[in-house]
Enzyme design. Structure first.
Site, short mmCIF file in Angstrom:
data_model
loop_
_atom_site.label_atom_id
_atom_site.label_comp_id
_atom_site.label_asym_id
_atom_site.label_seq_id
_atom_site.Cartn_x
_atom_site.Cartn_y
_atom_site.Cartn_z
N HIS A 122 -34.26 -42.92 18.66
CA HIS A 122 -35.12 -43.30 19.80
C HIS A 122 -36.61 -43.24 19.48
O HIS A 122 -37.42 -43.79 20.23
CB HIS A 122 -34.85 -42.39 21.00
ZN LIG Z 1 -27.24 -40.52 21.89
#
Ligand SMILES: [Zn+2]
Ligand SMILES: [Zn+2]
Length: 391
Positions: free
Chosen positions: A133
């Site tokens: 992320h």
């Molecule tokens: Zn995850």
């Protein structure tokens, strides 16, 4: 060198610790390594290598200079963390030594990339990595530096012309997709729970890559509740054909274990046995379509005793060409270690007792009323034609 596999590990990666109560408890890494050792995978099947931390010039392959500077400041003085960079937030609280621990994890993935590209190893595993992320300019979703994107960027720097990334974490691999959005040399494929019901609310099938890189981003948005048969059906309906068409020189895979039915943060219903089957498929696909080069990373996974250690020990064993029989009993010494460290009872076997199977999309056709099949079709329609494939 054929057949050799490396496990990237430096005990100091367990310093990646957001503190008590945070779901990303580093005990999951320590318990995984202890289980790897209990199976003696470090004595032969895998060569354990500690790579150096990623330096600034490497971090800059993906991350902005001002962001790295902000991480360094927060690392030296957590109270100064700047939320404009995603630091000091509930997901990514700042902690002393944050830069060093994050750069060390990134260094293991970059080291894996270097070893595999140079032929020192055929496969390399960094289960501490897969922090997918993290964005070029900010922390997100428990991720500070994006080791997966950094490994890929390093492969490109070393001369790779086609790198494929397959992400089976329950969350969208948004940071890796963003890093290579306009780069046709990198094919990113993410299978994840639908953005309507899960962080980071991206990963729609219509996200297919930027200008000049159309079809290089692939997203399979699975309905909440998808179990083994649907998850594996979707994987096999999308990944092998794209890899065969793209012909990567290296396959990088992210094996977040948070697809599991016990995972507290998401809503898929995948078993350990299906996770193991997916890892085996990734291994086979690396040999079939990626010139034998395979870099396997960890990722999410918040059932830290029951799921993560077993899932990634299977992954490491597969990469080391000594797969563990799922019916085998978990070594007793490891179960004691789990109790000593967590006061929880460890699982007894290396299986959830499921036998993964799936119906192939190619034979038997699909059901237009089925939500899983609708998800698969949406993805195939969005990107298959860009690769000269029939949706
Ligand atoms: Zn995850
Ligand atoms: Zn192999």
């Amino acid at each position: 060198m054929s057949g050799r596999a490396q496990l990237m590990w430096d005990e100091a990666v367990t310093g990646y610790d957001f503190g008590p109560g945070h779901p990303m408890d580093p005990v999951r890494l320590a318990l995984t390594m202890r289980l790897v050792e209990a199976y003696e995978l470090h004595r032969g099947p895998l060569e354990v290598v500690a790579a150096k931390p990623a330096g600034d010039s490497t971090l800059r392959l993906v991350h902005r200079e001002d962001y790295v500077a902000a991480v360094r400041r927060a690392s030296a003085d957590p109270a100064s963390a700047d939320v404009a960079y995603g630091l000091g937030t509930e997901d990514d609280p700042a902690f002393a030594g944050m830069h060093e621990a994050s750069a060390l994890i990134a260094g293991q993935s970059v080291g894996a990339a270097e070893a595999v590209w140079r032929g020192e190893a055929e496969h390399a595993v960094n289960f501490a990595g897969g922090l997918h992320h993290a964005m070029p300019g900010g922390a997100s979703g428990f991720c500070i530096y994006n080791d997966a994107a950094l490994a890929i960027a390093r492969l490109l720097e070393l001369g790779a012309e086609r790198v494929a990334y397959v992400d089976v974490d329950v969350h969208h691999g948004d940071g890796v997709q963003a890093a290579f959005w306009e780069d046709p040399r990198v094919l990113t494929i993410s299978l994840h729970e639908h953005p309507r019901t899960l962080f980071p609310q991206t990963g729609w099938p219509e996200e297919t890559g930027g200008e000049g890189a159309e079809g290089s981003a692939v997203n399979v948005a699975l309905p909440a509740g998808t179990g083994d048969a649907g998850w594996l059906r979707a994987f096999h309906a999308v990944v092998p054909e794209l890899l065969a068409a793209f012909r990567p020189q290296v396959l990088v895979t992210q094996h977040g274990a948070d697809t599991h039915f016990e995972d507290p943060l998401a809503h898929l219903a995948v078993s350990l046995d299906a996770q193991r089957a997916a890892a085996e498929s990734c291994h086979a696909l690396a040999h079939e379509h990626a010139e034998d080069r395979w870099i396997a990373l960890g990722g999410g996974g918040y059932a830290v005793v029951d799921v993560v250690p077993r899932s990634w020990t299977h992954l490491a064993a597969i990469a080391g060409h000594r797969p563990i029989d799922p019916t085998s009993s978990v070594p007793e010494a490891w179960r004691h270690e789990v109790f000593r460290r967590t006061r929880q009872l460890a699982p007894l076997r290396m299986t959830d007792g499921r036998t993964p199977y799936w119906r192939d999309f190619a034979d038997g056709g699909y059901d237009p009323a089925d939500r899983l099949d609708q998800a698969v079709l949406a993805t195939r329609r969005a990107v298959f034609p860009s690769h000269g494939l029939l949706p």
